[in-house]
Design a protein around this motif. Sequence first.
Motif, PDB file in Angstrom:
ATOM      1  N   GLU A 170       0.909  -1.190  -0.065  1.00  0.00           N
ATOM      2  CA  GLU A 170      -0.068   0.024  -0.092  1.00  0.00           C
ATOM      3  C   GLU A 170       0.816   1.334   0.072  1.00  0.00           C
ATOM      4  O   GLU A 170       2.180   1.062   0.300  1.00  0.00           O
ATOM      5  N   ARG A 198       0.636  -6.594  -4.628  1.00  0.00           N
ATOM      6  CA  ARG A 198       0.084  -7.901  -3.713  1.00  0.00           C
ATOM      7  C   ARG A 198       0.131  -8.953  -4.548  1.00  0.00           C
ATOM      8  O   ARG A 198      -0.465  -9.233  -5.515  1.00  0.00           O
ATOM      9  N   GLU A 213      -1.696 -11.596  -5.167  1.00  0.00           N
ATOM     10  CA  GLU A 213      -3.270 -12.062  -4.848  1.00  0.00           C
ATOM     11  C   GLU A 213      -3.394 -13.528  -5.074  1.00  0.00           C
ATOM     12  O   GLU A 213      -3.016 -13.847  -6.036  1.00  0.00           O
ATOM     13  N   PHE A 219      -9.730  -5.506 -12.182  1.00  0.00           N
ATOM     14  CA  PHE A 219     -10.186  -5.266 -10.734  1.00  0.00           C
ATOM     15  C   PHE A 219      -9.359  -5.540  -9.452  1.00  0.00           C
ATOM     16  O   PHE A 219      -9.207  -5.188  -8.780  1.00  0.00           O
ATOM     17  N   ARG A 220      -8.809  -6.964 -10.028  1.00  0.00           N
ATOM     18  CA  ARG A 220      -7.755  -7.457  -9.026  1.00  0.00           C
ATOM     19  C   ARG A 220      -6.581  -7.724  -9.465  1.00  0.00           C
ATOM     20  O   ARG A 220      -6.385  -8.693 -10.155  1.00  0.00           O
ATOM     21  N   MET A 221      -5.405  -6.948  -9.337  1.00  0.00           N
ATOM     22  CA  MET A 221      -4.257  -7.185  -9.966  1.00  0.00           C
ATOM     23  C   MET A 221      -3.073  -7.360  -8.961  1.00  0.00           C
ATOM     24  O   MET A 221      -3.290  -7.183  -7.843  1.00  0.00           O
ATOM     25  N   PHE A 276      -0.587  -2.986  -9.015  1.00  0.00           N
ATOM     26  CA  PHE A 276      -1.598  -1.960  -9.313  1.00  0.00           C
ATOM     27  C   PHE A 276      -1.285  -0.357  -8.735  1.00  0.00           C
ATOM     28  O   PHE A 276      -0.199  -0.277  -8.398  1.00  0.00           O
ATOM     29  N   GLN A 299      -2.605   2.878  -6.605  1.00  0.00           N
ATOM     30  CA  GLN A 299      -3.494   3.581  -5.560  1.00  0.00           C
ATOM     31  C   GLN A 299      -3.321   5.031  -5.511  1.00  0.00           C
ATOM     32  O   GLN A 299      -2.390   5.679  -5.766  1.00  0.00           O
ATOM     33  N   GLU A 325      -4.065   7.521  -2.625  1.00  0.00           N
ATOM     34  CA  GLU A 325      -4.403   7.398  -0.993  1.00  0.00           C
ATOM     35  C   GLU A 325      -4.254   8.782  -0.316  1.00  0.00           C
ATOM     36  O   GLU A 325      -3.101   9.594  -0.766  1.00  0.00           O
ATOM     37  N   GLU A 382     -15.996  -3.292  -4.017  1.00  0.00           N
ATOM     38  CA  GLU A 382     -15.300  -1.973  -3.246  1.00  0.00           C
ATOM     39  C   GLU A 382     -14.633  -1.144  -4.506  1.00  0.00           C
ATOM     40  O   GLU A 382     -13.906  -1.958  -5.251  1.00  0.00           O
ATOM     41  N   LEU A 383     -14.955  -0.031  -4.661  1.00  0.00           N
ATOM     42  CA  LEU A 383     -13.918   0.824  -5.241  1.00  0.00           C
ATOM     43  C   LEU A 383     -13.096   1.549  -4.622  1.00  0.00           C
ATOM     44  O   LEU A 383     -12.027   2.064  -4.930  1.00  0.00           O
ATOM     45  N   GLU A 411      -8.149   8.079   6.535  1.00  0.00           N
ATOM     46  CA  GLU A 411      -7.549   7.503   5.250  1.00  0.00           C
ATOM     47  C   GLU A 411      -8.924   7.520   4.107  1.00  0.00           C
ATOM     48  O   GLU A 411      -9.884   6.710   4.212  1.00  0.00           O
ATOM     49  N   SER A 434      -8.648   5.845   0.312  1.00  0.00           N
ATOM     50  CA  SER A 434      -7.901   5.152  -0.688  1.00  0.00           C
ATOM     51  C   SER A 434      -8.626   4.529  -1.861  1.00  0.00           C
ATOM     52  O   SER A 434      -9.559   3.588  -1.587  1.00  0.00           O
ATOM     53  N   GLY A 441      -8.431   2.701  -5.785  1.00  0.00           N
ATOM     54  CA  GLY A 441      -7.651   1.905  -6.590  1.00  0.00           C
ATOM     55  C   GLY A 441      -7.876   2.700  -7.984  1.00  0.00           C
ATOM     56  O   GLY A 441      -8.840   2.742  -8.444  1.00  0.00           O
ATOM     57  N   ARG A 492      -9.073   0.305 -10.554  1.00  0.00           N
ATOM     58  CA  ARG A 492     -10.558  -0.112 -10.470  1.00  0.00           C
ATOM     59  C   ARG A 492     -11.410   1.237 -10.765  1.00  0.00           C
ATOM     60  O   ARG A 492     -12.498   1.035 -11.446  1.00  0.00           O
TER      61      ARG A 492
HETATM   62  N1  GAP Z   1      -4.143   1.732   2.729  1.00  0.00           N
HETATM   63  C1  GAP Z   1      -5.401   1.102   2.727  1.00  0.00           C
HETATM   64  C2  GAP Z   1      -5.459   0.244   1.663  1.00  0.00           C
HETATM   65  O1  GAP Z   1      -4.501  -0.482   0.911  1.00  0.00           O
HETATM   66  P1  GAP Z   1      -7.211  -1.416   0.830  1.00  0.00           P
HETATM   67  O2  GAP Z   1      -8.891  -1.564   1.005  1.00  0.00           O
HETATM   68  O3  GAP Z   1      -6.493  -2.803   0.812  1.00  0.00           O
HETATM   69  O4  GAP Z   1      -6.842  -0.418   1.561  1.00  0.00           O
HETATM   70  C3  GAP Z   1      -7.472   0.216  -1.052  1.00  0.00           C
HETATM   71  O5  GAP Z   1      -6.969  -0.971  -0.635  1.00  0.00           O
HETATM   72  C4  GAP Z   1      -7.967   0.323  -2.590  1.00  0.00           C
HETATM   73  O6  GAP Z   1      -7.001  -0.296  -3.533  1.00  0.00           O
HETATM   74  C5  GAP Z   1      -9.131  -0.675  -2.716  1.00  0.00           C
HETATM   75  O7  GAP Z   1     -10.301  -0.120  -2.358  1.00  0.00           O
HETATM   76  C6  GAP Z   1      -9.185  -1.072  -4.241  1.00  0.00           C
HETATM   77  O8  GAP Z   1      -9.637   0.016  -5.110  1.00  0.00           O
HETATM   78  C7  GAP Z   1      -7.392  -0.956  -4.466  1.00  0.00           C
HETATM   79  N2  GAP Z   1      -6.999  -2.212  -4.460  1.00  0.00           N
HETATM   80  C8  GAP Z   1      -6.710  -3.090  -3.544  1.00  0.00           C
HETATM   81  N3  GAP Z   1      -6.437  -4.343  -3.858  1.00  0.00           N
HETATM   82  C9  GAP Z   1      -6.214  -4.078  -5.362  1.00  0.00           C
HETATM   83  C10 GAP Z   1      -5.654  -5.211  -6.242  1.00  0.00           C
HETATM   84  N4  GAP Z   1      -5.525  -6.347  -5.978  1.00  0.00           N
HETATM   85  N5  GAP Z   1      -6.001  -4.731  -7.519  1.00  0.00           N
HETATM   86  C11 GAP Z   1      -6.495  -3.488  -7.865  1.00  0.00           C
HETATM   87  N6  GAP Z   1      -6.789  -2.519  -7.081  1.00  0.00           N
HETATM   88  C12 GAP Z   1      -6.647  -3.018  -5.607  1.00  0.00           C
END
Ligand code: GAP
Length: 514
Positions: A219, A251, A253, A261-263, A266, A268, A270, A333-334, A373, A375, A377, A380
């Motif tokens: 993050e 991450r 994942e 959507f889930r990478m 990616f 952020q 913040e 979640e966005l 905070e 935050s 993506g 996304r």
């Molecule tokens: N600092 C707080 C934090 O990182 P999080 O809910 O884990 O909180 C925030 O992530 C935002 O980051 C999410 O709402 C999403 O939009 C984006 N996000 C998290 N993981 C992601 C992923 N693997 N791929 C794309 N976007 C991601």
Amino acid sequence: MAQQDENILKKVVSHAKEYGFVFPSSEIYDGLGAVYDYGQNGVELKNNIKEYWWRFMTQLHSNIVGIDAAIFMHPTTWKASGHVDAFNDPMIDNRDSKKRYRADVLVEDAIARIEDKIEKEVEKAAKRFGESFNREMFLTTNPRVLEYQSKISETNVRLQHAMNANDMAAMKQLVLDLEITDPVSGTRNWTDVRQFNLMFSTDMGSIAEDANKIYLRPETAQGIFVNFLNVQKTGRMKIPFGIAQIGKAFRNEIVARQFIFRMREFEQMEMQFFVKPGEELKWYEYWKEKRMRWHHALGFGPENYRFHDHLNLAHYANAACDIQFNFPMGFKELEGIHSRTDFDLKSHEKYSGKKIQYFDPEDNQSYIPYVIETSIGLDRMFLATLSNAYREEKLEDGSERVVLSIPPALAPQKVAILPLVKKDGLPEKAEKIMDDLKYDFRCFYEDKDAIGKRYRRMDAIGTPFCVTVDHQTLTDDTVTLRYRDTMKQDRLKIAELRSSLKEACSLTSLLKRL
Ligand code: GAP
């Protein structure tokens, strides 16, 4: 996911590739799981989203400043933040399909299915009772609904316990008790649940010792926390104030599906907002409202957003919610808005041995600020923009077009300059117009193919305006201005183009609407 919506996501993915928005990473080697590259149009859209966020957060809030911290950070950062010990997801495999899942997501999906059942009961009853139907009363008295609700509450409590106590056996039992089947194999042949840390690590320096192990940040927030004092002191910032940052996060994942959507890599956007302890919940509400307003100004329709309060709060948070968006896969979640108390700064103070406090001149006392905070993506947000913009239209003449109705301020190209034919001095005239406008707007010039074909190509990449230069232009300095969404055309003076485009396309106009 409904079949039709699944198809929309598929169409968006293939459109994004065909028109230079998003490509699978290193595609010539068959790609890399959940890693993507942005193409020539994608990068423009992405940059425009970034600018919209950055200018709103930093330029329109005089008490918010930005930073750009490094991706690599001292490894103790991640011990202090809790990521080394607790940034885990519980994973489970189905032995028959060999597919891997997040156990908590399987449970949350099962809860969502029970919620759907409640909604179906409500719909049925509303039809049966007509005008006299009282939703609240039905939800609090109908025996079947009450049974479903009690199942949801019990499941939530068990899920929270399993996650907080790190009890993976309890997590597996929950999957079994809910009779969750693998959507691929249809069986319940599950392995045990294991914790999996999502951080990528690498070695820094030339000697591969454990001490040199560093992480790719999961993050961007921690880069802000460790710079709290630097920014506060050098910027002479007074609480309440915020620090914003846009940057990559990584991450590993477990389940990486659903396109961008889930990478695994990616970006952020913040912002950490530092406040006086005790005032955090007031500011939490403030930022919920502000962030939702930022989304609504784009015109994607307020019905496509909703707040989702976190029931299972992280141990350091005293309030948290998501802004969910209606993606083709449903509401997901966005953005996250979290009241993180003083957890992060306090922990960095402990691990670094450095005092990280703010001296409040009004109260004449020092304290560790609390943090709200926001935050989001970036990828996304990109997917939300693209999927909301994608339309297939049947036109009056029976033909079809695909158009991306991207908000003009975010569109990759603002205006296409098109000479009607490639002769008679029209290209030269068009190039002149382009030379004049290109300093203010991203312009696209094209003189190949019939004009209708060129319009379609511009529709497909979401260009909000096409300027057509024809023979009349040579005599009276007028052009036609074609609007992407309505396909209507106006005739106007070349001299009027700049102000018309500015009003419709500029980020400034969009920001003024907030
Ligand atoms: N600092 C707080 C934090 O990182 P999080 O809910 O884990 O909180 C925030 O992530 C935002 O980051 C999410 O709402 C999403 O939009 C984006 N996000 C998290 N993981 C992601 C992923 N693997 N791929 C794309 N976007 C991601």
